[in-house]
Design an enzyme around this catalytic site. Structure first.
Site, mmCIF file in Angstrom:
data_model
loop_
_atom_site.group_PDB
_atom_site.id
_atom_site.type_symbol
_atom_site.label_atom_id
_atom_site.label_comp_id
_atom_site.label_asym_id
_atom_site.label_seq_id
_atom_site.Cartn_x
_atom_site.Cartn_y
_atom_site.Cartn_z
ATOM 1 N N ALA A 133 0.820 -1.224 0.000
ATOM 2 C CA ALA A 133 0.000 0.000 0.000
ATOM 3 C C ALA A 133 0.849 1.267 0.000
ATOM 4 C CB ALA A 133 -0.952 -0.011 1.193
ATOM 5 N N SER A 171 -3.122 -3.900 0.011
ATOM 6 C CA SER A 171 -1.891 -4.571 0.413
ATOM 7 C C SER A 171 -2.178 -6.014 0.813
ATOM 8 C CB SER A 171 -1.308 -3.813 1.605
ATOM 9 O OG SER A 171 -0.122 -4.427 2.039
ATOM 10 N N CYS A 189 4.179 0.871 12.473
ATOM 11 C CA CYS A 189 5.296 1.559 11.813
ATOM 12 C C CYS A 189 5.873 2.660 12.686
ATOM 13 C CB CYS A 189 4.863 2.196 10.506
ATOM 14 S SG CYS A 189 3.590 1.337 9.658
HETATM 15 C C1 LIG Z 1 -3.926 2.606 6.164
HETATM 16 C C2 LIG Z 1 -2.590 2.072 5.747
HETATM 17 N N1 LIG Z 1 -2.013 2.534 4.634
HETATM 18 C C3 LIG Z 1 -0.830 2.079 4.214
HETATM 19 C C4 LIG Z 1 -0.138 1.129 4.911
HETATM 20 C C5 LIG Z 1 1.182 0.634 4.390
HETATM 21 O O1 LIG Z 1 1.005 -0.632 3.833
HETATM 22 P P1 LIG Z 1 2.237 -1.512 3.311
HETATM 23 O O2 LIG Z 1 2.874 -2.086 4.520
HETATM 24 O O3 LIG Z 1 1.605 -2.539 2.433
HETATM 25 O O4 LIG Z 1 3.136 -0.608 2.546
HETATM 26 C C6 LIG Z 1 -0.690 0.611 6.088
HETATM 27 C C7 LIG Z 1 0.055 -0.380 6.897
HETATM 28 O O5 LIG Z 1 0.119 -0.292 8.092
HETATM 29 C C8 LIG Z 1 -1.951 1.096 6.514
HETATM 30 O O6 LIG Z 1 -2.520 0.647 7.633
#
Ligand SMILES: Cc1ncc(COP(=O)(O)O)c(C=O)c1O
Length: 364
Positions: free
Chosen positions: A69, A198, A319
């Protein structure tokens, strides 16, 4: 250990694991190769593209594979606005988007002079669509709002915002990392122009995701990764066949839908237990997915709990959970620092057992 961090990443489903092992063993050729093995892998990849497209009411030709994502969000937002600068330099997003959307917006503000409006949420973590609509201007080129917030589980009014974007001919991007397979998504009904998903949030492998772009071939998008023409020239690099096939298996599997009611029961059970012991529920009590529950407890050292307990959960999003600053999402809904520091995000999956949760120390 009890895993309560599915919103950060979910374990592989058994069906996905099986397909991954098979594909790593058998689908080793380059899917762009012209020989039989390459063609056969390419065909399977196209089947997955179709499965993903079908799951959101899109055409196969509108789906691009990415690494997840974060990359989808980058390609959607930077790719669209940088290729269409003449259409306007104003972007609307919310102040509670995932860090990656905020980082993209800060980059565009700083390096490319875009004007960004960050819509704050209401106290329940839900964006008021009226605030988004009243921020729209003549030069608004893009609105980017997440479907479900990753820290609170709040569901945003995507349908209302999409309708207005359509009326005003403004592109609408939705980060659906936490909502895909948890709330129904039809990109036509919701007037979504770009959608990020994702695999690892739906029990698929990490390192693979997809971006839907409406009318992809007629839309100007600037590539983020220049390469040898893969993915319509928008995302270079040899396609990761095993990861894509594992992603496809996760999309086809009904496990998330089948376990929805069970997760609803777990969520209600914890809400009532936590309230009884004087805790507060930071997630909204309407318009939420039951898979995510954010709470604060009195005299609770959340950092200590997250880093040492056998209940594996997050303080805010994974994160940024080693960040000592209080969560910007909780601050945005008006939580003071001490409540914010006493908060954890619990997130549930298909194999979460309500009997295990009785052992959470604050539930006994
Ligand atoms: C709302 C949202 N967007 C984006 C991401 C990022 O996803 P990815 O780990 O697939 O890059 C996350 C992951 O925590 C998410 O919760």
């Amino acid at each position: 250990m009890i895993y309560l961090d599915f919103a950060a990443s979910a374990p592989l489903l058994p069906s996905v694991k099986k397909e991954l092992f098979r594909a790593f063993e058998e689908e080793y050729s380059n899917p762009s190769s012209a020989h039989k093995l390459g063609l056969s892998s390419a065909e399977k990849i196209e089947d997955v593209r179709e499965v993903i497209a079908h799951s959101i009411g899109a055409y196969k030709s509108e789906i691009l594979f990415t690494s997840g994502a974060s990359e989808s969000n980058n390609l959607a937002i930077k790719g669209y606005v940088l290729a269409n600068k003449k259409k306007g330099k104003h972007i609307i997003t919310s102040s509670i988007e995932h860090k990656c959307i905020l980082s993209i917006c800060h980059f565009l503000e700083k390096e490319h002079d875009y004007e960004i409006t960050y819509i704050p949420p209401q106290q329940n973590g839900i964006i008021d669509a009226k605030d988004v609509i009243s921020a729209m201007k003549q030069d608004t080129i893009l609105v980017s709002i997440m479907y479900v917030n990753n820290e609170l589980g709040s569901i945003q009014p995507i349908e209302v915002i999409g309708k207005e974007c359509f009326k005003r001919n403004i592109k609408f991007h939705v980060d659906a990392a936490q909502s895909y397979k948890k709330v129904p998504i039809d990109v036509d009904e919701l007037n979504i122009d770009m959608l990020s998903i994702s695999a690892h949030k739906i029990y698929g492998p990490k390192g693979i995701g997809a971006l839907y772009i409406r009318d992809l071939r007629e839309t100007r998008i600037q590539p983020i990764i220049h390469g040898a023409g893969q993915e319509y020239g928008l995302r270079g690099g040899t396609l990761a066949t095993p990861l894509i096939l594992g992603f496809g298996t996760a999309v086809k599997d009904q496990t998330i839908e089948e376990n929805f009611e069970k997760i609803n029961i777990i969520n209600s059970f914890l809400r009532s237990k936590i309230t009884k012991i004087g805790g507060i529920i930071n997630s909204p009590d309407i318009n939420y997915i039951p898979h995510i529950l954010n709470i604060s407890l009195p005299n609770f050292d959340a950092f200590q709990f997250v880093t040492s307990s056998d209940f594996l959960c997050s303080q805010g999003s994974a994160c940024s959970s080693l960040n000592i600053e209080p969560s910007y999402v909780l601050t945005a809904i008006g939580l003071n620092h001490s409540y914010s520091r006493a908060s954890v995000r619990l997130s549930f999956g298909y194999n979460t057992d309500i009997n295990d949760l009785d052992k959470l120390f604050f539930c006994t």
